[in-house]
Design a protein around this motif. Structure first.
Motif, PDB file in Angstrom:
ATOM      1  N   THR A 136      -7.200  -2.893   0.762  1.00  0.00           N
ATOM      2  CA  THR A 136      -6.463  -1.776   1.361  1.00  0.00           C
ATOM      3  C   THR A 136      -5.543  -1.113   0.343  1.00  0.00           C
ATOM      4  O   THR A 136      -5.418   0.117   0.313  1.00  0.00           O
ATOM      5  CB  THR A 136      -5.639  -2.261   2.570  1.00  0.00           C
ATOM      6  OG1 THR A 136      -6.500  -2.877   3.522  1.00  0.00           O
ATOM      7  CG2 THR A 136      -4.918  -1.095   3.230  1.00  0.00           C
ATOM      8  N   LYS A 163       0.833  -1.215   0.000  1.00  0.00           N
ATOM      9  CA  LYS A 163       0.000   0.000   0.000  1.00  0.00           C
ATOM     10  C   LYS A 163       0.865   1.261   0.000  1.00  0.00           C
ATOM     11  O   LYS A 163       0.486   2.284  -0.585  1.00  0.00           O
ATOM     12  CB  LYS A 163      -0.935  -0.006   1.213  1.00  0.00           C
ATOM     13  CG  LYS A 163      -0.256  -0.191   2.543  1.00  0.00           C
ATOM     14  CD  LYS A 163      -1.246  -0.456   3.658  1.00  0.00           C
ATOM     15  CE  LYS A 163      -0.536  -0.758   4.967  1.00  0.00           C
ATOM     16  NZ  LYS A 163      -1.466  -1.143   6.039  1.00  0.00           N
ATOM     17  N   THR A 167      -6.006  -7.076   2.558  1.00  0.00           N
ATOM     18  CA  THR A 167      -4.869  -6.262   2.134  1.00  0.00           C
ATOM     19  C   THR A 167      -5.031  -5.799   0.701  1.00  0.00           C
ATOM     20  O   THR A 167      -4.640  -4.686   0.340  1.00  0.00           O
ATOM     21  CB  THR A 167      -3.556  -7.048   2.292  1.00  0.00           C
ATOM     22  OG1 THR A 167      -3.458  -7.545   3.635  1.00  0.00           O
ATOM     23  CG2 THR A 167      -2.358  -6.176   2.002  1.00  0.00           C
ATOM     24  N   THR A 195      -7.423  -7.626   8.461  1.00  0.00           N
ATOM     25  CA  THR A 195      -6.545  -6.458   8.563  1.00  0.00           C
ATOM     26  C   THR A 195      -6.076  -6.289  10.000  1.00  0.00           C
ATOM     27  O   THR A 195      -6.884  -6.350  10.930  1.00  0.00           O
ATOM     28  CB  THR A 195      -7.280  -5.182   8.114  1.00  0.00           C
ATOM     29  OG1 THR A 195      -7.700  -5.335   6.763  1.00  0.00           O
ATOM     30  CG2 THR A 195      -6.388  -3.964   8.225  1.00  0.00           C
ATOM     31  N   ASN A 217      -3.606   6.212   5.248  1.00  0.00           N
ATOM     32  CA  ASN A 217      -3.528   4.753   5.164  1.00  0.00           C
ATOM     33  C   ASN A 217      -3.508   4.120   6.552  1.00  0.00           C
ATOM     34  O   ASN A 217      -4.177   3.114   6.816  1.00  0.00           O
ATOM     35  CB  ASN A 217      -2.266   4.327   4.407  1.00  0.00           C
ATOM     36  CG  ASN A 217      -2.429   4.445   2.914  1.00  0.00           C
ATOM     37  OD1 ASN A 217      -3.528   4.314   2.390  1.00  0.00           O
ATOM     38  ND2 ASN A 217      -1.336   4.710   2.212  1.00  0.00           N
ATOM     39  N   MET A 265      -6.893   4.489   8.029  1.00  0.00           N
ATOM     40  CA  MET A 265      -7.806   3.550   7.393  1.00  0.00           C
ATOM     41  C   MET A 265      -7.651   2.147   7.974  1.00  0.00           C
ATOM     42  O   MET A 265      -8.639   1.454   8.213  1.00  0.00           O
ATOM     43  CB  MET A 265      -7.553   3.526   5.890  1.00  0.00           C
ATOM     44  CG  MET A 265      -8.474   2.601   5.105  1.00  0.00           C
ATOM     45  SD  MET A 265      -8.202   2.761   3.321  1.00  0.00           S
ATOM     46  CE  MET A 265      -6.477   2.221   3.218  1.00  0.00           C
ATOM     47  N   SER A 266      -6.412   1.729   8.240  1.00  0.00           N
ATOM     48  CA  SER A 266      -6.176   0.414   8.827  1.00  0.00           C
ATOM     49  C   SER A 266      -6.767   0.312  10.231  1.00  0.00           C
ATOM     50  O   SER A 266      -7.333  -0.720  10.610  1.00  0.00           O
ATOM     51  CB  SER A 266      -4.671   0.119   8.876  1.00  0.00           C
ATOM     52  OG  SER A 266      -4.134   0.037   7.582  1.00  0.00           O
ATOM     53  N   ILE A 281     -10.634   0.129   9.721  1.00  0.00           N
ATOM     54  CA  ILE A 281     -11.083  -1.153   9.171  1.00  0.00           C
ATOM     55  C   ILE A 281     -11.002  -2.250  10.221  1.00  0.00           C
ATOM     56  O   ILE A 281     -11.931  -3.055  10.377  1.00  0.00           O
ATOM     57  CB  ILE A 281     -10.246  -1.530   7.933  1.00  0.00           C
ATOM     58  CG1 ILE A 281     -10.595  -0.610   6.758  1.00  0.00           C
ATOM     59  CG2 ILE A 281     -10.480  -2.985   7.525  1.00  0.00           C
ATOM     60  CD1 ILE A 281      -9.736  -0.821   5.522  1.00  0.00           C
ATOM     61  N   ASN A 282      -9.892  -2.307  10.966  1.00  0.00           N
ATOM     62  CA  ASN A 282      -9.742  -3.373  11.959  1.00  0.00           C
ATOM     63  C   ASN A 282     -10.799  -3.288  13.043  1.00  0.00           C
ATOM     64  O   ASN A 282     -11.455  -4.289  13.374  1.00  0.00           O
ATOM     65  CB  ASN A 282      -8.346  -3.326  12.585  1.00  0.00           C
ATOM     66  CG  ASN A 282      -8.145  -4.403  13.627  1.00  0.00           C
ATOM     67  OD1 ASN A 282      -8.448  -4.219  14.809  1.00  0.00           O
ATOM     68  ND2 ASN A 282      -7.649  -5.553  13.201  1.00  0.00           N
ATOM     69  N   SER A 301      -5.997   2.736  -0.587  1.00  0.00           N
ATOM     70  CA  SER A 301      -4.885   3.656  -0.347  1.00  0.00           C
ATOM     71  C   SER A 301      -4.482   4.371  -1.636  1.00  0.00           C
ATOM     72  O   SER A 301      -4.120   5.552  -1.621  1.00  0.00           O
ATOM     73  CB  SER A 301      -3.688   2.909   0.245  1.00  0.00           C
ATOM     74  OG  SER A 301      -3.182   1.951  -0.664  1.00  0.00           O
TER      75      SER A 301
END
Length: 366
Positions: A161, A113, A158, A330, A309, A312-313, A316-317, A165
């Motif tokens: 992602t 990413k 991923t 993630t 990014n 965002m991770s 999302i998690n 990204s």
């Protein structure tokens, strides 16, 4: 904002170091707890963190024009590693995502990413050199390569992602909004094609489960149900460190990787969750502050993209373990166990801190 002077008129933001250290200390404690106090996991985790910190320091100390000059080479090397995974990668629990490099298992998709975003940033930064049609086609092609290579490992989370990204990078670069909408539609069509060609059955089931089309509490819904039980049972103050019953009795699958937030919530409760979110908020704020004051456009776009990014991770998690989105595998930045996950996030932060140090330099005179 507090700074530590390291060179003449060049400063290093040590607040970022503080938040990183706090998160990594929480990581050590939680992973140790979630692994039922496994000393093997503990020592591996300590090694991963120390090695990742060395990577962070290395990237802080290189010149920020390195990423501009070598963006294509970095992208090519990362994709070669993704291809290598497919042919000779290490297979764990039915998926092939890692390369065994002796000291630890490296997952190239974790850094894809960032490598893809760096190259897209350079292309859009120099977009006056090529026609719009060729540029748009090239960007789609460059995003598709790592996304497909990651998807067939299989690693849907991923892969998504990497695409998201890249879209963030395009938006920050000021790309025409109509093109961004078109590229989102294009990847949506790719998603539909992938549903019938590349997606594994369990990946389809997770999506249909979220939509309420499948109800299987002992099968596909089990992970999410146990995760919600763990989060809810933590209450206001939690059950205390090492006292989480869901993790101790192995009800939470992947408790020290993808579902580390569930373990955290059960043991430290709602107050712990608010504290964790505050730490993440302050870290993201510090990183965005660097982006705001960065003078060079390339560096501004790159640092903003990396920061979003990481955000965002996090989003999302946490969203997947509480059931807002499908479970896509993630990790939670700097909290989940795994050398590749920690390395990729500290690498990204290292790039931003490197940009901050070089902020006053007049670079990219090509």
């Amino acid at each position: 904002m507090n700074f530590y002077k390291i060179k003449n008129n060049i400063y290093l933001n040590y607040n970022i170091f503080l938040y990183i250290i706090i998160l990594l200390l929480i990581n050590l404690i939680l992973v140790y707890s979630a692994s039922n106090r496994s000393k093997i996991i503990l020592f591996k985790n300590i090694f991963n963190i120390i090695f990742s910190f060395i990577i962070l320091i290395f990237f802080i100390n290189i010149n920020s024009d390195f990423f501009y000059k070598n963006s294509f080479l970095i992208y090519i090397i990362n994709n070669i590693l993704l291809i290598l995974v497919l042919f000779s990668g290490l297979k764990i629990k039915g998926v092939k995502r890692w390369i065994n490099i002796r000291i630890f298992n490296f997952q190239p998709s974790e850094v894809s990413k960032f490598t893809t975003s760096i190259l897209i940033t350079k292309l859009l930064y120099n977009n006056y050199k090529i026609s719009n049609f060729f540029l748009y086609f090239l960007i789609i092609f460059l995003v598709l390569i790592p996304s497909i290579l990651t998807l067939i490992q299989p690693d849907l989370g991923t892969s998504i992602t990497i695409i998201l990204s890249s879209i963030i990078t395009m938006y920050l670069s000021g790309l025409n909004i109509n093109f961004i909408i078109n590229i989102i539609l294009f990847f949506f069509i790719c998603f539909i094609i992938g549903w019938f060609t590349l997606f594994k059955e369990y990946q389809k089931n997770r999506i249909m489960s979220l939509l309420g089309l499948i109800k299987d509490p002992l099968g596909i819904n089990y992970n999410l149900i146990q995760s919600k039980i763990a989060i809810g049972s933590g209450g206001i103050f939690g059950k205390g460190l090492f006292n989480g019953t869901q993790s101790k009795l192995n009800f939470i699958p992947e408790g020290y990787t993808d579902f580390i937030f569930s373990v955290f919530s059960e043991e430290l409760g709602f107050i712990g969750i608010l504290t964790l979110i505050f730490i993440y908020f302050m870290l993201i704020k510090e990183l965005l502050d660097i982006s705001k004051k960065t003078k060079n456009i390339f560096n501004k776009i790159l640092s903003s993209s990396i920061t979003l990014n990481i955000f965002m991770s996090i989003f999302i998690n946490i969203s997947m373990v509480i059931g807002i989105i499908p479970i896509v595998g993630t990790t939670l930045p700097l909290l989940s166990y795994g050398g590749s996950s920690i390395i990729s996030n500290l690498l990204g932060i290292g790039i931003i801190m490197c940009i901050n140090i070089n902020n006053n330099k007049n670079i990219f005179k090509y």
